[in-house]
Design a protein around this motif. Structure first.
Motif, PDB file in Angstrom:
ATOM      1  N   ALA A  11       0.837  -1.200   0.000  1.00  0.00           N
ATOM      2  CA  ALA A  11       0.000   0.000   0.000  1.00  0.00           C
ATOM      3  C   ALA A  11       0.873   1.252   0.000  1.00  0.00           C
ATOM      4  N   SER A  12       0.339   2.287  -0.604  1.00  0.00           N
ATOM      5  CA  SER A  12       1.057   3.558  -0.687  1.00  0.00           C
ATOM      6  C   SER A  12       1.299   4.140   0.695  1.00  0.00           C
ATOM      7  N   ARG A  13       2.459   4.713   0.871  1.00  0.00           N
ATOM      8  CA  ARG A  13       2.757   5.466   2.076  1.00  0.00           C
ATOM      9  C   ARG A  13       2.279   6.893   1.840  1.00  0.00           C
ATOM     10  N   ALA A  14       1.824   7.542   2.898  1.00  0.00           N
ATOM     11  CA  ALA A  14       1.284   8.895   2.768  1.00  0.00           C
ATOM     12  C   ALA A  14       2.366   9.870   2.345  1.00  0.00           C
ATOM     13  N   THR A  15       2.111  10.566   1.274  1.00  0.00           N
ATOM     14  CA  THR A  15       2.990  11.628   0.798  1.00  0.00           C
ATOM     15  C   THR A  15       2.111  12.785   0.364  1.00  0.00           C
ATOM     16  N   ASP A  16       2.717  13.787  -0.191  1.00  0.00           N
ATOM     17  CA  ASP A  16       1.915  14.866  -0.780  1.00  0.00           C
ATOM     18  C   ASP A  16       2.297  15.031  -2.254  1.00  0.00           C
ATOM     19  N   ARG A  17       2.763  13.953  -2.842  1.00  0.00           N
ATOM     20  CA  ARG A  17       3.146  13.998  -4.258  1.00  0.00           C
ATOM     21  C   ARG A  17       1.909  13.869  -5.142  1.00  0.00           C
ATOM     22  N   PHE A  24      -4.392  10.050   3.289  1.00  0.00           N
ATOM     23  CA  PHE A  24      -3.853  11.240   3.947  1.00  0.00           C
ATOM     24  C   PHE A  24      -3.391  12.298   2.939  1.00  0.00           C
ATOM     25  N   ALA A  25      -3.355  11.975   1.672  1.00  0.00           N
ATOM     26  CA  ALA A  25      -2.768  12.867   0.668  1.00  0.00           C
ATOM     27  C   ALA A  25      -3.443  14.235   0.639  1.00  0.00           C
ATOM     28  N   GLY A  27      -5.115  15.877   2.974  1.00  0.00           N
ATOM     29  CA  GLY A  27      -4.745  16.644   4.157  1.00  0.00           C
ATOM     30  C   GLY A  27      -3.323  17.154   4.091  1.00  0.00           C
ATOM     31  N   LEU A  28      -2.412  16.325   3.604  1.00  0.00           N
ATOM     32  CA  LEU A  28      -1.020  16.743   3.490  1.00  0.00           C
ATOM     33  C   LEU A  28      -0.851  17.847   2.460  1.00  0.00           C
ATOM     34  N   LEU A  29      -1.560  17.740   1.351  1.00  0.00           N
ATOM     35  CA  LEU A  29      -1.493  18.796   0.328  1.00  0.00           C
ATOM     36  C   LEU A  29      -2.073  20.113   0.857  1.00  0.00           C
ATOM     37  N   LEU A  30      -3.186  20.022   1.571  1.00  0.00           N
ATOM     38  CA  LEU A  30      -3.772  21.231   2.143  1.00  0.00           C
ATOM     39  C   LEU A  30      -2.819  21.859   3.153  1.00  0.00           C
ATOM     40  N   ARG A  31      -2.156  21.038   3.929  1.00  0.00           N
ATOM     41  CA  ARG A  31      -1.192  21.560   4.911  1.00  0.00           C
ATOM     42  C   ARG A  31      -0.014  22.250   4.221  1.00  0.00           C
ATOM     43  N   ARG A  32       0.518  21.632   3.168  1.00  0.00           N
ATOM     44  CA  ARG A  32       1.626  22.238   2.431  1.00  0.00           C
ATOM     45  C   ARG A  32       1.182  23.559   1.773  1.00  0.00           C
ATOM     46  N   ALA A  33      -0.034  23.556   1.208  1.00  0.00           N
ATOM     47  CA  ALA A  33      -0.552  24.781   0.599  1.00  0.00           C
ATOM     48  C   ALA A  33      -0.716  25.876   1.658  1.00  0.00           C
ATOM     49  N   HIS A  34      -1.196  25.499   2.836  1.00  0.00           N
ATOM     50  CA  HIS A  34      -1.335  26.469   3.929  1.00  0.00           C
ATOM     51  C   HIS A  34       0.026  27.040   4.322  1.00  0.00           C
TER      52      HIS A  34
END
Length: 161
Positions: A11-17, A24-25, A27-34
């Motif tokens: 299974a994929s590990r959570a990243t923001d790629r 989790f992707a 949420g991670l993208l929203l956090r990076r955008a924030h």
């Protein structure tokens, strides 16, 4: 010891790629955008002597008028102690004042001052070039589409969670 480690799965590990199927992707993208937006907007506010946390309270005061501190806690996602510090800072800078609430001597409403309104307008002017840079890589209509999607995401209809 090695026997206590769970076996690896495919299974994929959570990243923001891009294209990450992880739950989790988003949420991670929203956090990076924030982080990106907050860094740029924080730089725009710094010469004005305030931080994003101060500006978040000023936004609420402009949008809703005098507001009790407990409602500022809810509106900004802060905590009681944090709001107290922010309002103290705003009062010291002459940007807001606490006023008694009729009918309850213990409650104080926070109100923006004329100086606070001037700073609010100056902050918007200072933030315009930052906002333009944030969406510079988007195509025609994509900034508006992104704003629409994020608005619907942040403010779901019918009280959806």
């Amino acid at each position: 010891m090695a026997a206590d480690i769970p076996p690896r799965t495919t299974a994929s590990r959570a990243t923001d790629r891009p294209g990450d199927p992880s739950p989790f992707a988003l949420g991670l993208l929203l956090r990076r955008a924030h982080w990106r937006a907050a860094a740029g907007l924080g730089e725009a506010l710094r010469p004005l002597g305030i931080e994003l946390r101060h500006f978040a309270v000023l936004i609420e005061l402009v949008n809703h008028g005098p507001t009790v501190q407990r409602d500022l806690v809810t509106a900004t996602g802060s905590d009681k102690a944090g709001i107290m510090r922010i309002v103290d800072d705003l009062e010291r800078k002459g940007l807001a004042v606490r006023k008694a609430v009729a009918g309850d001597r213990r409650v104080r409403a926070v109100q923006i001052t004329p100086q606070g309104l001037e700073l609010f307008d100056a902050a918007h002017a200072a933030a315009e070039p930052v906002a333009e840079r944030l969406v510079a890589g988007l195509g025609r209509g994509e900034a508006e589409r992104l704003t629409d999607l994020l608005t619907r995401f942040a403010h779901p209809a019918d009280g959806e969670a």
